[in-house]
Design a protein around this motif. Sequence first.
Motif, short mmCIF file in Angstrom:
data_model
loop_
_atom_site.label_atom_id
_atom_site.label_comp_id
_atom_site.label_asym_id
_atom_site.label_seq_id
_atom_site.Cartn_x
_atom_site.Cartn_y
_atom_site.Cartn_z
N LYS A 1 15.25 0.67 -5.73
CA LYS A 1 15.30 -0.49 -4.85
C LYS A 1 14.36 -0.35 -3.65
O LYS A 1 13.62 -1.27 -3.31
CB LYS A 1 16.72 -0.71 -4.33
N THR A 2 14.44 0.74 -2.98
CA THR A 2 13.67 0.95 -1.75
C THR A 2 13.04 2.34 -1.79
O THR A 2 13.43 3.24 -1.06
CB THR A 2 14.59 0.86 -0.52
N TYR A 3 12.05 2.49 -2.64
CA TYR A 3 11.50 3.80 -2.94
C TYR A 3 11.08 4.59 -1.70
O TYR A 3 11.49 5.72 -1.52
CB TYR A 3 10.32 3.66 -3.89
N TYR A 4 10.28 4.00 -0.84
CA TYR A 4 9.73 4.76 0.29
C TYR A 4 10.80 5.17 1.30
O TYR A 4 10.84 6.30 1.75
CB TYR A 4 8.60 3.99 0.97
N LEU A 5 11.66 4.24 1.64
CA LEU A 5 12.73 4.55 2.59
C LEU A 5 13.67 5.61 2.00
O LEU A 5 14.02 6.58 2.67
CB LEU A 5 13.51 3.29 2.96
N ALA A 6 14.05 5.41 0.77
CA ALA A 6 14.95 6.37 0.12
C ALA A 6 14.29 7.74 0.01
O ALA A 6 14.94 8.77 0.21
CB ALA A 6 15.37 5.86 -1.25
N ALA A 7 13.02 7.76 -0.29
CA ALA A 7 12.31 9.04 -0.41
C ALA A 7 12.28 9.77 0.92
O ALA A 7 12.51 10.98 0.98
CB ALA A 7 10.89 8.81 -0.94
N VAL A 8 12.03 9.06 2.00
CA VAL A 8 12.02 9.68 3.32
C VAL A 8 13.40 10.23 3.66
O VAL A 8 13.53 11.36 4.13
CB VAL A 8 11.55 8.67 4.41
N ILE A 9 14.42 9.45 3.40
CA ILE A 9 15.78 9.89 3.70
C ILE A 9 16.16 11.09 2.84
O ILE A 9 16.64 12.10 3.34
CB ILE A 9 16.79 8.74 3.51
N ASP A 10 15.91 10.98 1.55
CA ASP A 10 16.33 12.04 0.62
C ASP A 10 15.50 13.31 0.74
O ASP A 10 16.01 14.41 0.56
CB ASP A 10 16.29 11.55 -0.82
N ILE A 11 14.23 13.17 1.05
CA ILE A 11 13.35 14.35 1.12
C ILE A 11 13.36 14.97 2.51
O ILE A 11 13.30 16.19 2.64
CB ILE A 11 11.91 13.99 0.70
N MET A 12 13.45 14.17 3.54
CA MET A 12 13.32 14.72 4.89
C MET A 12 14.63 14.75 5.68
O MET A 12 15.00 15.79 6.22
CB MET A 12 12.26 13.96 5.66
N MET A 13 15.31 13.62 5.75
CA MET A 13 16.47 13.55 6.64
C MET A 13 17.71 14.23 6.08
O MET A 13 18.41 14.94 6.79
CB MET A 13 16.74 12.09 7.00
N ALA A 14 18.00 14.00 4.80
CA ALA A 14 19.20 14.60 4.20
C ALA A 14 19.17 16.13 4.26
O ALA A 14 20.17 16.74 4.66
CB ALA A 14 19.38 14.11 2.76
N PRO A 15 18.05 16.78 3.92
CA PRO A 15 18.04 18.24 4.03
C PRO A 15 18.28 18.75 5.44
O PRO A 15 18.99 19.75 5.63
CB PRO A 15 16.64 18.63 3.54
#
Length: 129
Positions: free
Chosen positions: A34-48
């Motif tokens: 749905k929201t590739y770029y936002l989700a990628a930033v959250i999952d790759i950077m913020m969640a860790p």
Amino acid sequence: MIILALQVLFGVLADLWHIPTNENQKLVMDELCKTYYLAAVIDIMMAPIMEEIIFRFKFFEYFDEFMSKWVGIIVNGILFMVIHSTDLNVVTLVYFVIDAVLAYVYRRRNDLGDSIAVHMLNNAYAILL
């Protein structure tokens, strides 16, 4: 590298044995579509960053104070696994192994940056492939 190798191995075994993907992975993939770029930033950077602060800096340090190192790693790994998936199958155990590796990386130099970097690489690998 260990985490990446284990993920590939568990992925191959899950495909061969037709083990269903857990709910957490399904939700992550749905959001990425749905929201590739936002989700990628959250999952790759913020969640860790958030997860490492919670699981390594808070929980692991707390457990380490009252338990042996290995018992702390096991208890922390179980929490990490349960938070990421309520399903209990072979694929879910990947979360336990990832947590154990991240705990080891953190404890090796007591540096949160190390475990955050490895966690980011792991999530990037899982999302981008």
